[in-house]
Motif scaffolding. Structure first.
Motif, mmCIF file in Angstrom:
data_model
loop_
_atom_site.group_PDB
_atom_site.id
_atom_site.type_symbol
_atom_site.label_atom_id
_atom_site.label_comp_id
_atom_site.label_asym_id
_atom_site.label_seq_id
_atom_site.Cartn_x
_atom_site.Cartn_y
_atom_site.Cartn_z
ATOM 1 N N ARG A 22 10.923 -1.794 -2.490
ATOM 2 C CA ARG A 22 10.427 -1.960 -1.213
ATOM 3 C C ARG A 22 10.672 -3.282 -0.798
ATOM 4 N N VAL A 72 7.037 -5.983 -14.737
ATOM 5 C CA VAL A 72 7.478 -7.519 -14.984
ATOM 6 C C VAL A 72 6.512 -8.158 -15.951
ATOM 7 N N THR A 73 5.390 -7.653 -16.284
ATOM 8 C CA THR A 73 4.521 -8.378 -17.276
ATOM 9 C C THR A 73 4.562 -8.139 -18.488
ATOM 10 N N TYR A 165 -4.147 -15.912 -5.057
ATOM 11 C CA TYR A 165 -2.854 -16.045 -4.778
ATOM 12 C C TYR A 165 -2.082 -17.383 -4.418
ATOM 13 N N TRP A 197 4.398 -15.503 6.416
ATOM 14 C CA TRP A 197 4.225 -14.105 6.372
ATOM 15 C C TRP A 197 5.331 -13.349 6.639
ATOM 16 N N VAL A 198 5.853 -12.266 6.103
ATOM 17 C CA VAL A 198 6.840 -11.313 6.461
ATOM 18 C C VAL A 198 5.879 -9.992 6.433
ATOM 19 N N THR A 200 5.395 -6.531 5.641
ATOM 20 C CA THR A 200 5.654 -5.580 4.293
ATOM 21 C C THR A 200 4.287 -5.262 4.147
HETATM 22 N N1 LIG Z 1 5.047 -10.272 2.605
HETATM 23 C C1 LIG Z 1 4.938 -11.548 2.622
HETATM 24 O O1 LIG Z 1 4.102 -11.968 3.775
HETATM 25 C C2 LIG Z 1 5.247 -12.561 1.678
HETATM 26 C C3 LIG Z 1 5.209 -13.906 1.915
HETATM 27 C C4 LIG Z 1 5.489 -14.883 1.098
HETATM 28 C C5 LIG Z 1 5.822 -14.346 -0.249
HETATM 29 N N2 LIG Z 1 5.965 -12.981 -0.346
HETATM 30 C C6 LIG Z 1 6.399 -12.625 -1.664
HETATM 31 O O2 LIG Z 1 7.455 -11.695 -1.685
HETATM 32 C C7 LIG Z 1 7.502 -10.918 -2.638
HETATM 33 C C8 LIG Z 1 7.719 -9.510 -2.374
HETATM 34 O O3 LIG Z 1 6.743 -8.915 -1.612
HETATM 35 P P1 LIG Z 1 6.854 -8.112 -0.410
HETATM 36 O O4 LIG Z 1 6.180 -8.760 0.817
HETATM 37 O O5 LIG Z 1 8.090 -7.427 -0.298
HETATM 38 O O6 LIG Z 1 5.698 -6.919 -0.803
HETATM 39 P P2 LIG Z 1 5.789 -5.388 -1.477
HETATM 40 O O7 LIG Z 1 4.413 -5.006 -1.581
HETATM 41 O O8 LIG Z 1 6.408 -4.849 -0.180
HETATM 42 O O9 LIG Z 1 6.704 -5.551 -2.627
HETATM 43 C C9 LIG Z 1 6.426 -5.839 -3.785
HETATM 44 C C10 LIG Z 1 7.116 -4.933 -4.627
HETATM 45 O O10 LIG Z 1 6.675 -5.507 -6.082
HETATM 46 C C11 LIG Z 1 6.537 -4.356 -6.978
HETATM 47 N N3 LIG Z 1 5.707 -4.933 -8.040
HETATM 48 C C12 LIG Z 1 4.223 -4.915 -8.080
HETATM 49 N N4 LIG Z 1 3.757 -5.424 -9.220
HETATM 50 C C13 LIG Z 1 4.872 -4.993 -10.220
HETATM 51 C C14 LIG Z 1 4.906 -5.104 -11.546
HETATM 52 N N5 LIG Z 1 3.855 -5.369 -12.327
HETATM 53 N N6 LIG Z 1 6.130 -4.873 -11.884
HETATM 54 C C15 LIG Z 1 7.148 -4.566 -11.243
HETATM 55 N N7 LIG Z 1 7.312 -4.641 -9.901
HETATM 56 C C16 LIG Z 1 5.889 -4.778 -9.360
HETATM 57 C C17 LIG Z 1 5.718 -3.437 -6.154
HETATM 58 O O11 LIG Z 1 5.861 -2.157 -6.378
HETATM 59 C C18 LIG Z 1 6.705 -3.663 -4.620
HETATM 60 O O12 LIG Z 1 7.759 -2.999 -4.720
HETATM 61 C C19 LIG Z 1 6.007 -11.376 -3.490
HETATM 62 O O13 LIG Z 1 6.113 -11.966 -4.881
HETATM 63 C C20 LIG Z 1 5.239 -11.845 -2.585
HETATM 64 O O14 LIG Z 1 4.023 -12.555 -3.001
HETATM 65 C C21 LIG Z 1 5.608 -12.280 0.412
#
Ligand SMILES: NC(=O)c1ccc[n+]([C@@H]2O[C@H](COP(=O)([O-])OP(=O)(O)OC[C@H]3O[C@@H](n4cnc5c(N)ncnc54)[C@H](O)[C@@H]3O)[C@@H](O)[C@H]2O)c1
Length: 304
Positions: A22, A72-73, A165, A197-198, A200
């Motif tokens: 997602r 992923v860990t 974070y 910020w995106v 999600t």
């Molecule tokens: N949304 C924002 O504002 C934003 C801004 C900057 C960076 N990010 C980064 O973007 C990346 C994606 O986040 P997003 O906003 O799409 O959020 P999201 O929660 O929609 O997606 C994160 C995904 O990572 C998966 N995930 C979490 N833990 C996991 C694990 N241990 N193993 C495998 N998959 C795992 C979740 O199941 C999910 O599908 C992240 O690294 C987040 O820190 C997001």
């Protein structure tokens, strides 16, 4: 705006994406499939990931995507993910290490819980290191490739309610910027995309600190947003532009902007270290190539 002739070079390429069931990862997978690439997705969200891949394959009328449950860990899960890409599509050209969490972002005064505390760094930082190490071996075997870390502007700026974070993403930035020699070692480039910020699911996951709503969330809720398309464009720019390596590219509400690293201070070196640095660089690529060859032998020839 990316040129359509450079986008056409994605056709037939193979990309591995973590956390793409997602959110941002899914949007990037959508774009890759649209331009003819194969995608291999690893996530802990199994139903969503399997459905997504089934939709890609049904729309294409052939197998263009695969999914495997991946935490992923775990090194073993990262290895199974990249090996699936080899088995299904013959190798790996691109990797997006995107899986991440926002919960327990502000843990300054929460319970002293080892597991909870380690989760943020394990998923957001250490897993990027693990995924990169596995990706490098697969790409070296392929003859080259491109890795993108999904960092954040929280890798440069530190708002008060996101301490853990911020630490996790600052760590990713330091790691990404350490790959200066990698193109010369094995023709692999490593860069980071760093969104503001995106919209999600991750945003609502930073709402609570312990059992209470965090007052800073009110600011986050009302802050401008980066369009997910800007993040996708940033990712595509990083994988397609072969001049980019160790670049940290911000995806901002107003568009893409490079964040340059700090310049080392004059007091960090002297004439002697400058000379030693030159000697080091002469040998470092050869030394690393030998280390890589040994790592590949251990990895690909390992008896299971
Ligand atoms: N949304 C924002 O504002 C934003 C801004 C900057 C960076 N990010 C980064 O973007 C990346 C994606 O986040 P997003 O906003 O799409 O959020 P999201 O929660 O929609 O997606 C994160 C995904 O990572 C998966 N995930 C979490 N833990 C996991 C694990 N241990 N193993 C495998 N998959 C795992 C979740 O199941 C999910 O599908 C992240 O690294 C987040 O820190 C997001």
């Amino acid at each position: 705006m990316l040129a359509s002739d450079s986008l056409s070079s994605l056709k037939g390429k193979v990309a591995v994406l973590t956390g793409a069931s997602r959110g941002i990862g899914k949007a990037i997978a959508d774009a890759l499939v649209k331009h003819g690439a194969y995608v291999v997705i690893g996530d802990i969200l199994v139903a969503e990931g399997e459905q997504l891949v089934a939709d890609y394959n049904a729309n294409a009328g052939s197998k263009v995507a695969a999914f495997i449950r991946t935490d992923v860990t775990k090194y073993s899960d990262n290895q199974a993910l990249f090996k699936l890409a080899d088995a299904e599509f013959g190798g790996v050209d691109y990797a997006l290490l995107n899986a991440g969490i926002g919960s327990n972002a502000n843990s300054m005064f929460t319970e002293m819980d080892d597991e909870l505390e380690e989760r943020m760094i394990d998923i957001n930082t250490t897993a990027v290191i693990k995924g990169t190490k596995v990706a490098l071996l697969h790409m070296a075997k392929r003859g080259g490739g491109s890795i993108v870390h999904l960092a954040s502007v929280a890798g440069f700026f530190s708002s008060p309610s996101l301490a853990s974070y911020n630490a996790s993403k600052h760590g990713v930035i330091g790691y990404t910027r350490s790959f200066q020699l990698m193109p010369r070692i094995c023709n692999v480039r490593v860069n980071a995309i760093c969104p503001y910020w995106v919209e999600t699911d991750l945003i609502s996951s930073v709402k609570q600190t312990g059992k209470e709503d965090d007052p800073y969330y009110n600011i986050i809720k009302n802050s401008p947003r980066t369009k997910v398309k800007t993040v996708v464009d940033g990712f595509l720019t990083l994988i397609l532009d072969e001049a980019r390596n160790t670049q940290t590219l911000m995806a901002l509400p107003e568009g893409l902007e490079i964040m340059e690293p700090l310049v080392p201070l004059a007091s960090f070196g002297n004439e002697k270290t400058a000379q030693l640095q030159e000697e080091y660089l002469k040998n470092a690529v050869q030394t690393a190539k030998a280390q890589l060859a040994a790592a590949m032998e251990r990895y690909f020839l390992a008896k299971i």
